[in-house]
Write a protein that holds these residues in place. Structure first.
Motif, PDB file in Angstrom:
ATOM      1  N   LYS A 176      -0.265  24.123  -4.808  1.00 36.83           N
ATOM      2  CA  LYS A 176      -1.341  23.256  -5.271  1.00 36.83           C
ATOM      3  C   LYS A 176      -1.520  22.062  -4.335  1.00 36.83           C
ATOM      4  CE  LYS A 176      -2.032  25.585  -9.094  1.00 36.83           C
ATOM      5  NZ  LYS A 176      -3.284  26.349  -9.308  1.00 36.83           N
ATOM      6  N   ALA A 177      -2.664  21.400  -4.481  1.00 36.50           N
ATOM      7  CA  ALA A 177      -2.905  20.187  -3.712  1.00 36.50           C
ATOM      8  C   ALA A 177      -2.107  19.025  -4.307  1.00 36.50           C
ATOM      9  CB  ALA A 177      -4.393  19.845  -3.738  1.00 36.50           C
ATOM     10  N   PRO A 178      -1.768  18.054  -3.492  1.00 34.66           N
ATOM     11  CA  PRO A 178      -1.092  16.863  -4.024  1.00 34.66           C
ATOM     12  C   PRO A 178      -1.967  16.140  -5.030  1.00 34.66           C
ATOM     13  CG  PRO A 178      -0.903  16.967  -1.639  1.00 34.66           C
ATOM     14  CD  PRO A 178      -1.919  17.997  -2.035  1.00 34.66           C
ATOM     15  N   GLN A 227       3.238  17.224  -6.120  1.00 31.79           N
ATOM     16  CA  GLN A 227       2.671  18.473  -5.638  1.00 31.79           C
ATOM     17  C   GLN A 227       3.441  19.658  -6.213  1.00 31.79           C
ATOM     18  OE1 GLN A 227       2.939  19.468  -1.402  1.00 31.79           O
ATOM     19  NE2 GLN A 227       0.910  20.417  -1.487  1.00 31.79           N
ATOM     20  N   TYR A 255       0.832  -1.196   0.000  1.00 30.75           N
ATOM     21  CA  TYR A 255       0.000   0.000   0.000  1.00 30.75           C
ATOM     22  C   TYR A 255       0.870   1.251   0.000  1.00 30.75           C
ATOM     23  CZ  TYR A 255      -4.202  -2.770   0.978  1.00 30.75           C
ATOM     24  OH  TYR A 255      -5.243  -3.650   0.888  1.00 30.75           O
ATOM     25  N   SER A 294       1.947   4.592  -1.958  1.00 23.27           N
ATOM     26  CA  SER A 294       1.449   5.504  -2.979  1.00 23.27           C
ATOM     27  C   SER A 294       2.393   6.692  -3.110  1.00 23.27           C
ATOM     28  CB  SER A 294       0.027   5.973  -2.660  1.00 23.27           C
ATOM     29  OG  SER A 294      -0.076   6.471  -1.351  1.00 23.27           O
ATOM     30  N   PHE A 349       3.666   9.619   5.674  1.00 28.82           N
ATOM     31  CA  PHE A 349       4.233  10.183   4.458  1.00 28.82           C
ATOM     32  C   PHE A 349       5.753  10.271   4.581  1.00 28.82           C
ATOM     33  CE2 PHE A 349       0.738  11.607   1.856  1.00 28.82           C
ATOM     34  CZ  PHE A 349      -0.329  11.756   2.741  1.00 28.82           C
ATOM     35  N   TYR A 383      -0.344   4.197  -6.969  1.00 33.72           N
ATOM     36  CA  TYR A 383      -0.940   3.602  -5.780  1.00 33.72           C
ATOM     37  C   TYR A 383      -0.674   2.102  -5.789  1.00 33.72           C
ATOM     38  CZ  TYR A 383      -4.862   2.114  -8.745  1.00 33.72           C
ATOM     39  OH  TYR A 383      -5.639   1.542  -9.721  1.00 33.72           O
ATOM     40  N   GLY A 443       9.213  12.601   3.789  1.00 41.73           N
ATOM     41  CA  GLY A 443       9.488  14.014   3.987  1.00 41.73           C
ATOM     42  C   GLY A 443       9.420  14.842   2.717  1.00 41.73           C
ATOM     43  N   TYR A 456       5.998  13.051  -2.929  1.00 42.99           N
ATOM     44  CA  TYR A 456       5.863  12.439  -1.608  1.00 42.99           C
ATOM     45  C   TYR A 456       5.448  10.979  -1.744  1.00 42.99           C
ATOM     46  CZ  TYR A 456       5.805  17.182   0.298  1.00 42.99           C
ATOM     47  OH  TYR A 456       6.138  18.475   0.640  1.00 42.99           O
ATOM     48  N   SER A 499      -2.882   3.494  10.366  1.00 50.73           N
ATOM     49  CA  SER A 499      -2.611   4.904  10.099  1.00 50.73           C
ATOM     50  C   SER A 499      -1.844   5.003   8.789  1.00 50.73           C
ATOM     51  CB  SER A 499      -1.800   5.516  11.245  1.00 50.73           C
ATOM     52  OG  SER A 499      -0.513   4.929  11.322  1.00 50.73           O
ATOM     53  N   TRP A 500      -1.567   6.207   8.397  1.00 47.97           N
ATOM     54  CA  TRP A 500      -0.770   6.435   7.196  1.00 47.97           C
ATOM     55  C   TRP A 500       0.442   7.297   7.569  1.00 47.97           C
ATOM     56  CZ3 TRP A 500      -5.857   5.514   7.026  1.00 47.97           C
ATOM     57  CH2 TRP A 500      -6.342   4.696   6.002  1.00 47.97           C
ATOM     58  N   TYR A 505       2.735  10.874  -4.611  1.00 50.40           N
ATOM     59  CA  TYR A 505       1.997  12.083  -4.911  1.00 50.40           C
ATOM     60  C   TYR A 505       2.935  13.133  -5.492  1.00 50.40           C
ATOM     61  CZ  TYR A 505      -1.225   9.602  -1.990  1.00 50.40           C
ATOM     62  OH  TYR A 505      -2.038   8.619  -1.483  1.00 50.40           O
ATOM     63  N   LEU A 547      -2.374  12.243  -6.830  1.00 51.85           N
ATOM     64  CA  LEU A 547      -1.974  10.838  -6.793  1.00 51.85           C
ATOM     65  C   LEU A 547      -1.426  10.411  -8.151  1.00 51.85           C
ATOM     66  CD1 LEU A 547      -2.041   8.042  -5.313  1.00 51.85           C
ATOM     67  CD2 LEU A 547      -4.344   7.746  -6.289  1.00 51.85           C
ATOM     68  N   TYR A 602       0.488   2.842   4.112  1.00 53.25           N
ATOM     69  CA  TYR A 602      -0.384   2.424   5.205  1.00 53.25           C
ATOM     70  C   TYR A 602       0.502   1.728   6.232  1.00 53.25           C
ATOM     71  CZ  TYR A 602      -4.273   0.145   7.623  1.00 53.25           C
ATOM     72  OH  TYR A 602      -5.159  -0.283   8.570  1.00 53.25           O
TER      73      TYR A 602
END
Lengths: 110, 117
Positions: free
Chosen positions: A44-46, A40, A34, A36, A101, A51, A103, A89, A98-99, A38, A48, A93
């Motif tokens: 802006k927003a990340p 960015q 799991y 993934s 990320f 995955y 750095g 990034y 939890s998840w 991203y 995907l 999981y």
């Protein structure tokens, strides 16, 4: 939960390939498929781009690919384009439901 | 267009409270698992909290456990984050994001929370 470890920066020339590493533990990257990734851009927003370690969402270029070995995952971008210059990034999981990320890695296309 | 829109971010004093909202459109919110993720200025992404589609499962990061509460109202296509006992280090852009299995596939544009006296 400690953040996953990514290089702070990588660079490449247009047309080249680069790889960004993402190192975790057996409780996250190594324990689940799991991972993934991203992209960015500033302000802006990340977005995907990878995955389940290696799968690409619809619409994401096949120049982006992912893999995993043990507790480390990797994102490879082939045929670098100027628009690939961005922050990247990884995320995983974890065994604590939890998840976590990484750095983040700043990619410069020189 | 599939969209998430966050609102509610503002300047708040340390120790204060704030409620963020996230409104979904153009996808089936009621069957979607949702999350809050934040990003401090110039820093990386930090996952905060998850809520399942039915609200039966809720998970939180240790950094906000006991201070932040995630909730949702499927009738209003809305996700919420109640933030109490805010600290300077909570200053960040707060994103809501849908999770499909273990990936965050839809993100909002973010809302800025500044904690300062």
């Amino acid at each position: 939960q400690s953040a996953l470890t990514q290089p702070a920066s990588v660079s490449g020339s247009p047309g080249q390939s680069i790889t960004i590493s993402c190192t975790g533990t057996s409780s996250d990257v190594g324990g689940f498929n799991y991972v993934s990734w991203y992209q960015q851009h500033p302000g802006k927003a990340p977005k995907l781009i990878i995955y389940d370690v290696f799968k690409r969402p619809s619409g994401v270029s096949d120049r982006f690919s992912g893999s995993k070995s043990g507790n480390a995952a990797s994102l490879t971008i082939s045929g670098l384009l100027p628009e690939d210059e961005s922050d990247y990034y990884c995320s995983s999981y974890t065994s604590r439901s939890s998840w976590v990320f990484g750095g983040g890695t700043k990619l410069a296309v020189l | 267009e599939v969209q998430l829109v966050e609102t509610g971010g503002r300047l708040v004093q340390p120790g204060g409270s704030l409620r963020l909202s996230c409104t979904a459109s153009a996808f089936t919110f009621s069957s979607s698992n949702m999350n809050w993720v934040r990003q401090a200025p110039g820093k990386g992404l930090e996952w905060l909290s998850y809520i399942s589609s039915s609200s039966l499962s809720i998970y939180q990061a240790d950094s906000v456990k006991g201070r932040f509460t995630i909730s949702r109202d499927n009738a209003k296509n809305s996700l919420y984050l109640q933030m109490n006992s805010l600290r300077v280090e909570d200053t960040a852009v707060y994103y809501c994001a849908r999770s499909q299995l273990a990936a965050f596939d839809i993100w909002g544009q973010g809302t800025m929370v500044t904690v300062s006296s």
